[in-house]
Design an enzyme around this catalytic site. Structure first.
Site, PDB file in Angstrom:
ATOM      1  N   CYS A  40      -6.051  -7.674 -12.060  1.00 51.72           N
ATOM      2  CA  CYS A  40      -4.794  -7.436 -12.786  1.00 51.72           C
ATOM      3  C   CYS A  40      -4.464  -8.588 -13.718  1.00 51.72           C
ATOM      4  O   CYS A  40      -3.984  -8.382 -14.816  1.00 51.72           O
ATOM      5  CB  CYS A  40      -3.667  -7.206 -11.795  1.00 51.72           C
ATOM      6  SG  CYS A  40      -3.575  -8.495 -10.552  1.00 51.72           S
ATOM      7  N   GLU A  65       3.871  -4.206  -8.695  1.00 56.59           N
ATOM      8  CA  GLU A  65       2.896  -5.175  -9.217  1.00 56.59           C
ATOM      9  C   GLU A  65       1.931  -4.361 -10.060  1.00 56.59           C
ATOM     10  O   GLU A  65       1.072  -3.658  -9.523  1.00 56.59           O
ATOM     11  CB  GLU A  65       2.125  -5.846  -8.071  1.00 56.59           C
ATOM     12  CG  GLU A  65       2.979  -6.629  -7.111  1.00 56.59           C
ATOM     13  CD  GLU A  65       3.523  -7.900  -7.715  1.00 56.59           C
ATOM     14  OE1 GLU A  65       3.022  -8.333  -8.759  1.00 56.59           O
ATOM     15  OE2 GLU A  65       4.484  -8.449  -7.153  1.00 56.59           O
ATOM     16  N   CYS A  66       2.098  -4.432 -11.377  1.00 55.51           N
ATOM     17  CA  CYS A  66       1.337  -3.501 -12.224  1.00 55.51           C
ATOM     18  C   CYS A  66       0.281  -4.210 -13.065  1.00 55.51           C
ATOM     19  O   CYS A  66      -0.208  -5.248 -12.694  1.00 55.51           O
ATOM     20  CB  CYS A  66       2.302  -2.693 -13.068  1.00 55.51           C
ATOM     21  SG  CYS A  66       3.417  -1.689 -12.065  1.00 55.51           S
ATOM     22  N   GLU A 116      -5.049  -2.333 -21.250  1.00 58.46           N
ATOM     23  CA  GLU A 116      -5.738  -2.938 -20.111  1.00 58.46           C
ATOM     24  C   GLU A 116      -7.071  -2.211 -19.905  1.00 58.46           C
ATOM     25  O   GLU A 116      -7.089  -1.027 -19.583  1.00 58.46           O
ATOM     26  CB  GLU A 116      -4.868  -2.800 -18.859  1.00 58.46           C
ATOM     27  CG  GLU A 116      -5.443  -3.563 -17.690  1.00 58.46           C
ATOM     28  CD  GLU A 116      -4.628  -3.383 -16.415  1.00 58.46           C
ATOM     29  OE1 GLU A 116      -4.174  -2.253 -16.147  1.00 58.46           O
ATOM     30  OE2 GLU A 116      -4.490  -4.368 -15.678  1.00 58.46           O
ATOM     31  N   TYR A 119      10.138   8.817  -9.028  1.00 58.64           N
ATOM     32  CA  TYR A 119      10.205   9.413  -7.676  1.00 58.64           C
ATOM     33  C   TYR A 119      11.456   8.913  -6.956  1.00 58.64           C
ATOM     34  O   TYR A 119      12.151   9.665  -6.278  1.00 58.64           O
ATOM     35  CB  TYR A 119       9.000   9.029  -6.824  1.00 58.64           C
ATOM     36  CG  TYR A 119       7.640   9.462  -7.314  1.00 58.64           C
ATOM     37  CD1 TYR A 119       7.453  10.613  -8.070  1.00 58.64           C
ATOM     38  CD2 TYR A 119       6.496   8.716  -6.983  1.00 58.64           C
ATOM     39  CE1 TYR A 119       6.189  10.987  -8.496  1.00 58.64           C
ATOM     40  CE2 TYR A 119       5.230   9.092  -7.400  1.00 58.64           C
ATOM     41  CZ  TYR A 119       5.082  10.224  -8.157  1.00 58.64           C
ATOM     42  OH  TYR A 119       3.832  10.587  -8.567  1.00 58.64           O
ATOM     43  N   TRP A 164      -7.656  -0.232  -5.843  1.00 58.53           N
ATOM     44  CA  TRP A 164      -9.021  -0.356  -5.314  1.00 58.53           C
ATOM     45  C   TRP A 164      -9.700  -1.661  -5.668  1.00 58.53           C
ATOM     46  O   TRP A 164     -10.816  -1.903  -5.244  1.00 58.53           O
ATOM     47  CB  TRP A 164      -9.891   0.801  -5.830  1.00 58.53           C
ATOM     48  CG  TRP A 164      -9.708   1.076  -7.303  1.00 58.53           C
ATOM     49  CD1 TRP A 164      -8.958   2.083  -7.851  1.00 58.53           C
ATOM     50  CD2 TRP A 164     -10.244   0.344  -8.417  1.00 58.53           C
ATOM     51  NE1 TRP A 164      -8.981   2.014  -9.228  1.00 58.53           N
ATOM     52  CE2 TRP A 164      -9.777   0.954  -9.605  1.00 58.53           C
ATOM     53  CE3 TRP A 164     -11.075  -0.772  -8.534  1.00 58.53           C
ATOM     54  CZ2 TRP A 164     -10.101   0.499 -10.877  1.00 58.53           C
ATOM     55  CZ3 TRP A 164     -11.404  -1.233  -9.796  1.00 58.53           C
ATOM     56  CH2 TRP A 164     -10.920  -0.600 -10.950  1.00 58.53           C
ATOM     57  N   LYS A 182      -1.034   3.299   2.025  1.00 53.79           N
ATOM     58  CA  LYS A 182      -1.789   4.332   1.302  1.00 53.79           C
ATOM     59  C   LYS A 182      -2.815   3.624   0.438  1.00 53.79           C
ATOM     60  O   LYS A 182      -2.504   3.124  -0.652  1.00 53.79           O
ATOM     61  CB  LYS A 182      -0.823   5.125   0.431  1.00 53.79           C
ATOM     62  CG  LYS A 182      -1.135   6.562   0.133  1.00 53.79           C
ATOM     63  CD  LYS A 182      -2.460   6.897  -0.471  1.00 53.79           C
ATOM     64  CE  LYS A 182      -2.472   7.022  -1.953  1.00 53.79           C
ATOM     65  NZ  LYS A 182      -3.808   6.793  -2.533  1.00 53.79           N
ATOM     66  N   SER A 224      -1.466   0.640 -11.542  1.00 55.21           N
ATOM     67  CA  SER A 224      -1.282   0.679 -12.992  1.00 55.21           C
ATOM     68  C   SER A 224       0.195   0.795 -13.362  1.00 55.21           C
ATOM     69  O   SER A 224       1.014   1.296 -12.579  1.00 55.21           O
ATOM     70  CB  SER A 224      -2.048   1.867 -13.566  1.00 55.21           C
ATOM     71  OG  SER A 224      -1.543   3.056 -12.996  1.00 55.21           O
TER      72      SER A 224
HETATM   73  P1  NAD Z   1      -3.541   3.379  -9.951  1.00 53.52           P
HETATM   74  O1  NAD Z   1      -2.177   3.143 -10.489  1.00 53.52           O
HETATM   75  O2  NAD Z   1      -4.314   4.494 -10.500  1.00 53.52           O
HETATM   76  O3  NAD Z   1      -3.485   3.609  -8.373  1.00 53.52           O
HETATM   77  C1  NAD Z   1      -2.823   2.725  -7.508  1.00 53.52           C
HETATM   78  C2  NAD Z   1      -2.378   3.486  -6.279  1.00 53.52           C
HETATM   79  O4  NAD Z   1      -1.449   4.489  -6.675  1.00 53.52           O
HETATM   80  C3  NAD Z   1      -3.508   4.208  -5.552  1.00 53.52           C
HETATM   81  O5  NAD Z   1      -3.281   4.149  -4.158  1.00 53.52           O
HETATM   82  C4  NAD Z   1      -3.385   5.634  -6.051  1.00 53.52           C
HETATM   83  O6  NAD Z   1      -3.860   6.593  -5.144  1.00 53.52           O
HETATM   84  C5  NAD Z   1      -1.884   5.767  -6.228  1.00 53.52           C
HETATM   85  N1  NAD Z   1      -1.522   6.778  -7.223  1.00 53.52           N
HETATM   86  C6  NAD Z   1      -2.252   7.179  -8.307  1.00 53.52           C
HETATM   87  N2  NAD Z   1      -1.607   8.168  -8.966  1.00 53.52           N
HETATM   88  C7  NAD Z   1      -0.454   8.394  -8.292  1.00 53.52           C
HETATM   89  C8  NAD Z   1       0.640   9.282  -8.490  1.00 53.52           C
HETATM   90  N3  NAD Z   1       0.661  10.172  -9.495  1.00 53.52           N
HETATM   91  N4  NAD Z   1       1.669   9.235  -7.607  1.00 53.52           N
HETATM   92  C9  NAD Z   1       1.664   8.355  -6.576  1.00 53.52           C
HETATM   93  N5  NAD Z   1       0.655   7.513  -6.333  1.00 53.52           N
HETATM   94  C10 NAD Z   1      -0.392   7.513  -7.193  1.00 53.52           C
HETATM   95  O7  NAD Z   1      -4.280   1.982 -10.101  1.00 53.52           O
HETATM   96  P2  NAD Z   1      -5.796   1.652  -9.740  1.00 53.52           P
HETATM   97  O8  NAD Z   1      -6.642   2.275 -10.795  1.00 53.52           O
HETATM   98  O9  NAD Z   1      -6.065   1.942  -8.306  1.00 53.52           O
HETATM   99  O10 NAD Z   1      -5.802   0.057  -9.877  1.00 53.52           O
HETATM  100  C11 NAD Z   1      -5.899  -0.590 -11.078  1.00 53.52           C
HETATM  101  C12 NAD Z   1      -4.526  -1.031 -11.560  1.00 53.52           C
HETATM  102  O11 NAD Z   1      -3.899  -1.857 -10.571  1.00 53.52           O
HETATM  103  C13 NAD Z   1      -4.614  -1.878 -12.791  1.00 53.52           C
HETATM  104  O12 NAD Z   1      -3.643  -1.470 -13.724  1.00 53.52           O
HETATM  105  C14 NAD Z   1      -4.312  -3.285 -12.285  1.00 53.52           C
HETATM  106  O13 NAD Z   1      -3.803  -4.152 -13.249  1.00 53.52           O
HETATM  107  C15 NAD Z   1      -3.351  -3.006 -11.202  1.00 53.52           C
HETATM  108  N6  NAD Z   1      -3.278  -4.134 -10.253  1.00 53.52           N
HETATM  109  C16 NAD Z   1      -2.177  -4.952 -10.292  1.00 53.52           C
HETATM  110  C17 NAD Z   1      -2.089  -6.047  -9.440  1.00 53.52           C
HETATM  111  C18 NAD Z   1      -0.890  -6.959  -9.470  1.00 53.52           C
HETATM  112  O14 NAD Z   1      -0.693  -7.703  -8.513  1.00 53.52           O
HETATM  113  N7  NAD Z   1      -0.063  -6.920 -10.504  1.00 53.52           N
HETATM  114  C19 NAD Z   1      -3.120  -6.310  -8.542  1.00 53.52           C
HETATM  115  C20 NAD Z   1      -4.226  -5.469  -8.528  1.00 53.52           C
HETATM  116  C21 NAD Z   1      -4.285  -4.373  -9.388  1.00 53.52           C
END
Ligand code: NAD
Length: 496
Positions: free
Chosen positions: A301, A266-267, A400, A254, A166, A190, A244
């Site tokens: 990130c 990309e985490c 983080e 999965y 987001w 998604k 994340s």
């Molecule tokens: P998140 O991991 O909670 O969610 C990311 C996506 O995964 C969302 O679409 C969410 O609905 C989905 N998701 C959540 N739980 C899931 C599950 N159990 N099974 C399958 N899909 C699931 O992350 P967030 O809170 O939306 O975003 C913040 C994170 O994103 C931070 O850790 C940040 O560092 C990372 N991020 C990384 C980059 C990069 O390029 N490395 C860029 C932007 C954000």
């Protein structure tokens, strides 16, 4: 025309955001009929209802994507023709920039100036870049014995799930859609449950541009249901994930539990921003340190969340950074003068404020900020915070936070700075300020990170790859390297 806060608010009032999923070329409610409220984090008010898609909707979207892929209508189209359609797609995004920027700002609370002049041009430029690249992507001829010819061709991998976060909803989607669509795949996007609006809007624009039905689907809904269903689906060939580290690990599980689909990750990050005592531009370094952690309210990130500074200049540097933090007041995201917007949700605000408390409990010194702001708006705002006296083992130096909270760690040498910089599970990005080329090069080699910035921070464009070492992920977004996530190599041998 220069837009004022009133202009943007008037336009926002006229918007009718779409909250349905986009499957097989049409907007659809979730098959269950379930919805959830989409909240504007700047006001705490609901914007619209969003389709709560589940396993059945994912099945529908994957079937549509598979049908489109197997038909060859997109996957076997000449690259130059895909290019024309994707360029039209980027032009439609450009001609809807105001609307898309507004949707993004309402959805996630980021300043309209950032959405309009940062996120939109970046997402549009990304689609354009991959459109332009795809008819210049060659295969190989292998050096075989004389009586054989082996050509090595790149093929689209098939059905791709793009699961995005987001913090930069549209840009992160574009980083996946650009290479995946240009390569000829069918995609199911998604978006995060907090930020579906631009994703569902651009799906329609993609159709208008000429993407055949089923080539770009958008499934809205929660990660634990819709995201999980995509990860476990037997007919999804690859996942491009940004989010994340914890959820990235789930996608690897999965994959193993289903069809060993390819997973690109990309985490998260905890990027070190090193400033050595010989830095000859402390003002520039201070501005970069502040921008590196306060931009997008720290929800970045690669945020430079750990300031690692040599002791002789610590006080001077922090004085400058704290002054910038004090000036940076959270404001209404629809006001073009606002530089610091909202935190995406009540839950995220509580988490960030929890870390501010943790930092104090751990014995770090809070120099400025950390309090809740603009509470009367109903939104989720926080004052930018700077901690000094942080130890590398503290939670605020290891975890983080994903908010505008800077942790300052004092060191006494370059070697110590590099040791502290690498003392984390993450390895997304790193920066160093020094006027000594040898120190800079030594750091560039020693830092375990996918991106290193020397005397600058957070610079990038589509021509250079972006991604992480260690638990910050695998694979790369941006540049020609991103095609590796969404294409397969095939070796074709012909006997002479
Ligand atoms: P998140 O991991 O909670 O969610 C990311 C996506 O995964 C969302 O679409 C969410 O609905 C989905 N998701 C959540 N739980 C899931 C599950 N159990 N099974 C399958 N899909 C699931 O992350 P967030 O809170 O939306 O975003 C913040 C994170 O994103 C931070 O850790 C940040 O560092 C990372 N991020 C990384 C980059 C990069 O390029 N490395 C860029 C932007 C954000």
């Amino acid at each position: 025309m220069t837009m004022t806060r009133e202009d943007w608010s008037a336009r926002a009032a006229k918007l009718q955001p779409e909250g349905r999923a986009f499957i097989d070329g049409a907007y659809r409610h979730a098959l269950s009929g379930k919805t959830f409220a989409n909240i504007n984090p700047a006001t705490g008010q609901a914007i619209c209802e969003v389709a709560e898609c589940d396993v059945a909707d994912v099945d529908l979207a994957v079937a549509s994507a598979r049908k489109a892929f197997d038909s060859g209508i997109w996957s076997r189209m000449a690259p130059a023709d895909r290019k024309r359609i994707l360029l039209r797609f980027s032009e439609l995004m450009a001609s809807h920039s105001e609307e898309l920027a507004l949707l993004e700002t309402l959805d996630v609370g980021k300043p309209i100036t950032n959405s309009f002049t940062g996120d939109l041009p970046s997402a549009i430029g990304c689609i354009q870049w991959y459109a332009e690249a795809i008819d210049k992507l060659y295969g190989e001829v292998a050096p075989t014995p004389h009586d054989f010819t082996a050509i090595v061709v790149r093929e689209p991998i098939g059905v791709v799930a793009a699961v995005v976060p987001w913090n930069y909803p549209l840009s992160m989607a574009a980083w996946k859609l650009g290479p995946a669509l240009a390569a000829g795949n069918s995609v199911i996007l998604k978006p995060a449950e907090q930020s579906p609006l631009t994703a569902v809007r651009i799906a329609q624009l993609g159709m208008e541009a000429g993407l055949p039905p089923g080539v770009l689907n958008v499934v809205t809904g929660y990660g634990e249901t819709a995201g999980r269903a995509l990860g476990l689906h037997m007919d999804v060939d690859a996942v491009g994930f940004t989010g994340s580290t914890a959820v990235g690990k789930l996608f690897m599980k999965y994959s193993g539990e289903s069809n060993i689909k390819r997973i690109g990750l990309e985490c998260g990050g905890k990027s070190p921003h090193i400033v050595l005592a010989d830095c000859d531009d402390l003002d520039g370094a201070a501005r970069a340190v502040a921008a590196g952690i306060f931009s997008n309210a720290g929800q970045v990130c690669n945020a430079g969340s750990r300031l690692i500074v040599e002791e002789p200049i610590r006080a001077q540097l922090l004085e400058r950074v704290v002054a910038i933090a004090r000036d940076l007041r959270p404001g209404d995201p629809l006001d073009p003068a606002t530089r610091l917007g909202a935190i995406v949700s009540q839950q995220q605000l509580s988490s960030v404020m929890g870390y501010v408390k943790t930092g104090r409990d751990e014995g770090a010194r809070l120099l400025v900020g950390g309090g809740r702001a603009r509470e009367e708006s109903g939104g989720y705002f926080i004052e930018p915070a700077v901690f000094d006296g942080v130890g590398s083992g503290m939670r605020i130096a290891q975890e983080e936070i994903f908010g505008p909270v800077l942790a300052t760690i004092s060191v006494r040498s370059l070697d110590e700075a590099l040791k502290v910089a690498n003392d984390t599970i993450y390895g997304l990005a790193a920066g160093i300020w020094t006027r000594d080329i040898r120190s800079a090069q030594k750091a560039a080699k020693a830092l375990r990170a996918g991106v290193v910035w020397i005397n600058c921070f957070d610079k990038g464009n589509m021509s250079a790859p972006f991604g992480g070492f260690k638990q910050s992920g695998s694979g790369r977004d941006k540049s020609m390297h991103a095609f590796d996530k969404y294409m397969d190599w095939k070796a074709v041998w012909t006997a002479a």
